[in-house]
Design an enzyme around this catalytic site. Structure first.
Site, PDB file in Angstrom:
ATOM      1  N   HIS A 122       0.827  -1.216   0.000  1.00 21.09           N
ATOM      2  CA  HIS A 122       0.000   0.000   0.000  1.00 21.09           C
ATOM      3  C   HIS A 122       0.855   1.257   0.000  1.00 21.09           C
ATOM      4  O   HIS A 122       0.388   2.327   0.403  1.00 21.09           O
ATOM      5  CB  HIS A 122      -0.955  -0.006   1.207  1.00 21.09           C
ATOM      6  CG  HIS A 122      -2.034  -1.034   1.082  1.00 21.09           C
ATOM      7  ND1 HIS A 122      -2.625  -1.635   2.170  1.00 21.09           N
ATOM      8  CD2 HIS A 122      -2.587  -1.605  -0.005  1.00 21.09           C
ATOM      9  CE1 HIS A 122      -3.513  -2.514   1.748  1.00 21.09           C
ATOM     10  NE2 HIS A 122      -3.511  -2.525   0.431  1.00 21.09           N
ATOM     11  N   CYS A 133       3.929  17.031 -11.357  1.00 19.72           N
ATOM     12  CA  CYS A 133       5.188  16.755 -12.069  1.00 19.72           C
ATOM     13  C   CYS A 133       5.867  15.461 -11.643  1.00 19.72           C
ATOM     14  O   CYS A 133       6.901  15.078 -12.193  1.00 19.72           O
ATOM     15  CB  CYS A 133       6.153  17.943 -11.861  1.00 19.72           C
ATOM     16  SG  CYS A 133       6.890  18.002 -10.220  1.00 19.72           S
ATOM     17  N   THR A 192      -3.288  -9.092  10.586  1.00 20.04           N
ATOM     18  CA  THR A 192      -4.107  -8.589   9.493  1.00 20.04           C
ATOM     19  C   THR A 192      -5.483  -9.241   9.522  1.00 20.04           C
ATOM     20  O   THR A 192      -5.620 -10.428   9.772  1.00 20.04           O
ATOM     21  CB  THR A 192      -3.438  -8.793   8.115  1.00 20.04           C
ATOM     22  OG1 THR A 192      -4.294  -8.305   7.080  1.00 20.04           O
ATOM     23  CG2 THR A 192      -3.056 -10.232   7.858  1.00 20.04           C
TER      24      THR A 192
HETATM   25  N1  APR Z   1      -1.015  -8.232  17.768  1.00 16.08           N
HETATM   26  C1  APR Z   1      -1.464  -8.988  16.721  1.00 16.08           C
HETATM   27  N2  APR Z   1      -2.588  -8.698  16.012  1.00 16.08           N
HETATM   28  C2  APR Z   1      -3.268  -7.596  16.385  1.00 16.08           C
HETATM   29  C3  APR Z   1      -2.873  -6.761  17.460  1.00 16.08           C
HETATM   30  C4  APR Z   1      -1.694  -7.121  18.155  1.00 16.08           C
HETATM   31  N3  APR Z   1      -1.232  -6.405  19.201  1.00 16.08           N
HETATM   32  N4  APR Z   1      -3.783  -5.752  17.568  1.00 16.08           N
HETATM   33  C5  APR Z   1      -4.688  -5.940  16.610  1.00 16.08           C
HETATM   34  N5  APR Z   1      -4.406  -7.050  15.897  1.00 16.08           N
HETATM   35  C6  APR Z   1      -5.098  -7.606  14.725  1.00 16.08           C
HETATM   36  C7  APR Z   1      -6.594  -7.412  14.732  1.00 16.08           C
HETATM   37  O1  APR Z   1      -7.238  -8.511  15.372  1.00 16.08           O
HETATM   38  C8  APR Z   1      -6.905  -7.386  13.228  1.00 16.08           C
HETATM   39  O2  APR Z   1      -7.154  -8.702  12.744  1.00 16.08           O
HETATM   40  O3  APR Z   1      -4.620  -6.910  13.595  1.00 16.08           O
HETATM   41  C9  APR Z   1      -5.621  -6.869  12.599  1.00 16.08           C
HETATM   42  C10 APR Z   1      -5.750  -5.445  12.103  1.00 16.08           C
HETATM   43  O4  APR Z   1      -6.665  -5.465  11.040  1.00 16.08           O
HETATM   44  P1  APR Z   1      -6.871  -4.141  10.183  1.00 16.08           P
HETATM   45  O5  APR Z   1      -6.936  -2.961  11.087  1.00 16.08           O
HETATM   46  O6  APR Z   1      -8.000  -4.418   9.230  1.00 16.08           O
HETATM   47  O7  APR Z   1      -5.501  -3.984   9.404  1.00 16.08           O
HETATM   48  P2  APR Z   1      -5.098  -4.602   8.002  1.00 16.08           P
HETATM   49  O8  APR Z   1      -5.543  -6.019   7.890  1.00 16.08           O
HETATM   50  O9  APR Z   1      -3.646  -4.325   7.830  1.00 16.08           O
HETATM   51  O10 APR Z   1      -5.941  -3.675   6.969  1.00 16.08           O
HETATM   52  C11 APR Z   1      -5.622  -3.780   5.618  1.00 16.08           C
HETATM   53  O11 APR Z   1      -7.024  -1.833   5.195  1.00 16.08           O
HETATM   54  O12 APR Z   1      -7.747   0.348   5.521  1.00 16.08           O
HETATM   55  C12 APR Z   1      -6.891  -0.463   4.804  1.00 16.08           C
HETATM   56  O13 APR Z   1      -4.949   0.343   3.810  1.00 16.08           O
HETATM   57  C13 APR Z   1      -5.464  -0.070   5.039  1.00 16.08           C
HETATM   58  O14 APR Z   1      -3.517  -1.495   4.924  1.00 16.08           O
HETATM   59  C14 APR Z   1      -4.798  -1.366   5.507  1.00 16.08           C
HETATM   60  C15 APR Z   1      -5.753  -2.423   4.980  1.00 16.08           C
END
Ligand code: APR
Length: 250
Positions: A122, A133, A192
């Site tokens: 991303h 530019c 994620t």
């Molecule tokens: N350790 C491990 N996992 C964690 C922790 C932690 N301390 N805290 C939160 N999580 C987990 C949550 O349970 C969730 O599944 O991390 C995940 C975060 O999910 P999202 O906030 O959806 O992040 P991501 O999956 O990276 O989102 C993808 O969405 O908005 C767009 O561009 C943005 O790159 C991002 C994309």
């Protein structure tokens, strides 16, 4: 959930015997660096409407968009440091256990921790690019006091070099990430939710190609009940510390 010691031994065994291990990370790996996730508890999208980083909105309302961009991605994120989970991936690279990190994060923390091949699916918050530019500058070189920031070369509108909703995924990150889904025989998913296309398709494609999926998350994600083979539940810093110990590289 699978967080017993034997699951750490299983995960360590899968990693040690992997022909090619690729890490795939999301916002959750940076939560313990002080950067909130987008979804789930404390998620940014629970507090902010993501419209401000939709590309059409940005061009129609650059000042309003930039005010939120600065507040969330520069004033807020700017001071974050890599945490033990980022450092664990860098240690794994230094021991030859991992070559590539594919990240959805824009915070540059994997590079700061020491990983050398990081595909920023991303893009990155580190640079701003001129929409007129193409001039690309480090964000510290752009005065963000006056918004929207203007290009020093041509006066055009500067935009953070991360992917807004409605924008293309940058190359080579896009092609290289999907290639990893063909090549790797183990994928390590960390923090994620698996809810955002096309990024979330990468682990599914890896699974289709026969990769073993190890997942680190505080709670189940879109992957857990479907493609995850070993689910190590917990905070990324704690889980990765235990995994490093199980690998005997701590
Ligand atoms: N350790 C491990 N996992 C964690 C922790 C932690 N301390 N805290 C939160 N999580 C987990 C949550 O349970 C969730 O599944 O991390 C995940 C975060 O999910 P999202 O906030 O959806 O992040 P991501 O999956 O990276 O989102 C993808 O969405 O908005 C767009 O561009 C943005 O790159 C991002 C994309």
């Amino acid at each position: 959930m699978h967080s017993g010691t034997d699951f750490y031994q299983q995960a360590a065994q899968a990693i040690r015997s992997a022909r090619r291990l690729t890490a795939f990370t999301g916002a959750g790996i940076s939560v313990e660096s002080g950067i909130p996730p987008f979804r789930g508890s404390g998620g940014l999208w629970n507090r902010y409407d993501p419209t401000f980083i939709e590309i059409d909105y940005f061009y129609r309302n650059p000042k309003k968009s930039w005010e939120l961009i600065r507040e969330i991605f520069y004033d807020f994120f700017g001071r974050a440091e890599p945490n033990a989970a980022h450092r664990a991936l860098a240690l794994m690279e230094s021991r030859g256990l991992i070559e590539v990190v594919i990240t959805q994060n824009i915070d540059n923390l994997h590079q700061e921790a020491g990983n050398t091949t990081v595909y920023e699916f991303h893009g990155s918050s580190q640079f701003l690019v001129c929409t007129a530019c193409g001039n690309r500058i480090h964000f510290t070189a752009a005065g963000l006091e006056v918004l929207p920031p203007a290009c020093g070369e041509c006066g055009g509108l500067l935009k953070p070099d991360f992917v807004f909703f409605g924008e293309q995924i940058p190359e080579p990150a896009n092609s290289r990430s999907f290639l990893e889904a063909q090549l790797a025989d183990v994928f390590l998913l960390i923090g994620t939710s698996g809810e955002v296309m096309p990024a979330c398709g990468i682990p599914f494609l890896a699974k289709e190609n026969g990769a073993a999926i190890i997942e680190v998350n505080t709670e189940p994600s879109s992957y857990t009940g479907r493609i995850t083979d070993i689910f190590l539940q917990g905070r990324a810093t704690e889980v990765m510390a235990r995994l490093v110990e199980a690998l005997g590289i701590g």
